[in-house]
Design an enzyme around this catalytic site. Structure first.
Site, mmCIF file in Angstrom:
data_model
loop_
_atom_site.group_PDB
_atom_site.id
_atom_site.type_symbol
_atom_site.label_atom_id
_atom_site.label_comp_id
_atom_site.label_asym_id
_atom_site.label_seq_id
_atom_site.Cartn_x
_atom_site.Cartn_y
_atom_site.Cartn_z
ATOM 1 N N GLU A 1 13.836 4.625 10.544
ATOM 2 C CA GLU A 1 14.437 5.081 11.811
ATOM 3 C C GLU A 1 14.636 3.917 12.784
ATOM 4 O O GLU A 1 14.039 3.863 13.861
ATOM 5 C CB GLU A 1 13.561 6.169 12.446
ATOM 6 C CG GLU A 1 13.462 7.411 11.579
ATOM 7 C CD GLU A 1 12.742 8.579 12.230
ATOM 8 O OE1 GLU A 1 11.895 8.340 13.106
ATOM 9 O OE2 GLU A 1 13.016 9.727 11.859
ATOM 10 N N GLU B 1 14.006 12.311 4.939
ATOM 11 C CA GLU B 1 13.054 13.096 5.734
ATOM 12 C C GLU B 1 13.734 14.361 6.218
ATOM 13 O O GLU B 1 14.816 14.297 6.819
ATOM 14 C CB GLU B 1 12.586 12.333 6.980
ATOM 15 C CG GLU B 1 11.536 11.299 6.726
ATOM 16 C CD GLU B 1 10.971 10.733 8.026
ATOM 17 O OE1 GLU B 1 10.781 11.486 9.003
ATOM 18 O OE2 GLU B 1 10.733 9.514 8.054
HETATM 19 C C1 BG6 Z 1 10.116 10.878 11.869
HETATM 20 C C2 BG6 Z 1 9.191 9.791 11.409
HETATM 21 O O1 BG6 Z 1 10.596 10.519 13.115
HETATM 22 O O2 BG6 Z 1 9.590 12.139 12.115
HETATM 23 C C3 BG6 Z 1 7.945 10.267 10.717
HETATM 24 O O3 BG6 Z 1 9.867 8.878 10.581
HETATM 25 C C4 BG6 Z 1 7.401 11.476 11.440
HETATM 26 O O4 BG6 Z 1 7.037 9.212 10.640
HETATM 27 C C5 BG6 Z 1 8.444 12.591 11.418
HETATM 28 O O5 BG6 Z 1 6.172 11.940 10.970
HETATM 29 C C6 BG6 Z 1 7.974 13.871 12.087
HETATM 30 O O6 BG6 Z 1 7.544 13.591 13.392
HETATM 31 P P1 BG6 Z 1 6.115 14.033 13.917
HETATM 32 O O7 BG6 Z 1 5.973 13.385 15.220
HETATM 33 O O8 BG6 Z 1 6.153 15.520 13.994
HETATM 34 O O9 BG6 Z 1 5.131 13.545 12.905
#
Ligand code: BG6
Length: 486
Positions: free
Chosen positions: A190, A383
């Protein structure tokens, strides 16, 4: 019925070292920037940003303690100690890909050490060999919010140009060592986080000075150059390597059909896509140069930088997708809701998660189609997933139908995009196994299809349990996506 997914499609799960491994000081590992970020309750974004962006004093205090309750990423979900069991679970799930990251601090504990740490190199080698035996393809992020803390405190993070060379050396070390074991590399997770949350993305500390945006863009530029140089180096080391960039895709809709709102949304989308414009097309777009001009931002570039960016673009574009945002010229006219590292105008057409994130499966199809149309390079969803509170029933089962529903609705849209001709390498669900949240450091904000018995304070057995979604995802993968229709 819509055409399905090919048998080559890389179904998988994804997580990051700093959120999963724990063992923050084992076998010579150094402290990373994530190890000093404290637990935060969600809800208040001003408070959250303050906690995620520690001052030099708070970093020094945190570095001096060994408290893993206050700093949950130090303990993660014990992957470092239980990786063999976890790989067996992933194999049982039938994944073809595991997106993960290497902790830079296991390889170069301080970032500028003379020699790499053999214990760290050996750990990932064991892991990659086991993945290979199990037929699981690793997709490896070189930097996922976990630069050595020493580079933050002694160099000022990515603002310092010397960090480019240190990153190149780290990347070259692991790419040479894992040649034959790893094919897919992502340079920065990201990368757009560096301008949204400069500490998390670029190790840019909030020292109270007013030029943080200037420093963030300077750090970002250095990351772009580092990514391009590492891409060039990867091609020398092994022509079979495939190197990708990674963007948090933040698709913006206009709040209304008023052309002013539509133009605002286009502007916000273009500012998000400036990162992929640089990494896929090889040049900064005019819109960011104008932003710099109008905001007094001067990004120092070396004579060769623009050539390096132009000549070393990536092989594929990977991205995270959780939600969509709304743009308005008068945002104060509307309510707000939460998001990953930011808040946004509320979209009345969408429901939100427990954490206030818009749930928008169709947005994923739009994002895929848009990215494909604009760049025409293979895409990879690395993701996507739902952060939710799970309940363990008295008999030990976890009935997470809401997660199944989330994954199913998103994947149905992914299938539509693929049917439209979008070239998609794979889909790795975040986080596969429960891990510590990146933003709030909560454990109870769970993303996994595998439950980990640890609470927000780190109490519990750390035992792993298959959730209902585990069996659903296993059947889906085994059927190449055909069970989506059931
Ligand atoms: C993304 C990141 O922004 O979102 C991850 O690359 C992160 O590392 C994921 O875990 C979900 O966000 P969060 O804050 O709910 O863990």
């Amino acid at each position: 019925m819509t055409a399905g997914f090919s048998s080559e499609f890389l179904w998988g799960v994804a997580f990051a070292a700093n959120q999963a491994e724990g063992a923050y000081d084992a076998d010579g590992k150094g402290l990373s920037q994530a190890d000093v970020v404290p637990f935060a309750r969600p809800g208040d974004y001003v408070e959250l940003h303050t906690l995620m962006s520690p001052t030099p004093e708070r970093i020094a205090r945190a570095a001096a303690t060994s408290d893993t309750a206050e700093y949950p990423k130090r303990r993660g979900s014990h992957f470092y100690d239980r990786w063999e069991e976890d790989v067996e679970l992933f194999a049982e799930l039938g994944v073809r890909a595991l997106r993960m990251s290497i902790a830079w601090t296991r390889i170069f504990p301080n970032g500028d050490d003379d020699e790499p740490n053999e214990a760290g190199l050996a750990f990932y080698e064991r892991l990659f060999r086991r993945l290979q035996e199990r037929g699981i393809t690793p997709v490896v992020t070189l930097s996922h919010y976990e630069m050595p803390l020493h580079l933050v405190t002694a160099y000022g993070g990515w603002v310092d140009r010397r960090v480019i060379g240190l990153f190149e050396r780290y990347a070259e070390t692991v790419m040479r060592r894992y040649r034959g074991l790893v094919t897919y590399w992502l340079t920065f997770n990201e990368i757009n986080t560096t301008v949204i949350e400069p500490y998390t993305g670029g190790g840019v500390v909030d020292d109270g000075s007013p030029d943080r945006t200037q420093r963030a863009y300077q750090a970002l530029h250095h990351q772009f150059v580092a990514s391009a140089l590492v891409t060039a180096r990867a091609r020398e080391i092994d022509p079979a390597f495939r190197v990708g960039c990674m963007l948090a895709r933040m698709l913006h809709y206009p709040a209304t059909s008023d052309p002013a709102d539509v133009q605002q949304a286009q502007h916000d989308n273009d500012m998000n896509l400036l990162h992929t414009d640089v990494q896929v097309r090889g040049a900064y777009p005019g819109i960011v140069r104008r932003y710099w001009r109008e905001n007094g931002i001067e990004v120092a570039m070396a004579a060769d930088d623009e050539r390096i960016l132009a000549e070393n673009t990536v092989d594929f574009l990977s991205f995270s997708y959780y939600m969509t945002l709304v743009s308005a010229v008068e945002p104060e006219k509307y309510g707000a809701t939460g998001g990953n590292l930011f808040s946004t105008v509320k979209n009345p057409h969408l429901e939100t998660s427990e954490w206030g994130w818009h749930l928008d499966p169709i947005g994923l199809r739009i994002a895929l189609t848009d990215l494909w149309t604009r760049y025409q390079v293979p895409l990879f969803i690395v993701e996507n997933g739902l952060g939710a509170t799970d309940r363990v029933e008295p008999d030990g089962t976890i009935a997470d139908e809401y997660r199944i529903d989330y994954l199913r609705r998103h994947l149905l849209q992914v299938r539509e995009a693929v049917a439209d001709g979008v070239e998609l390498l794979g889909y790795t669900a975040w986080g596969g196994i429960d891990i510590v949240s990146a933003s709030t450091s909560q454990m109870e904000k769970r993303y996994g299809v595998i439950h980990v018995d640890l609470d927000d304070q780190g109490a519990g057995t750390a035992d792993r349990t298959r959730k209902q979604s585990f069996f659903w995802y296993r059947d889906l993968i085994a059927s190449d996506g055909a069970t989506l229709d059931r």
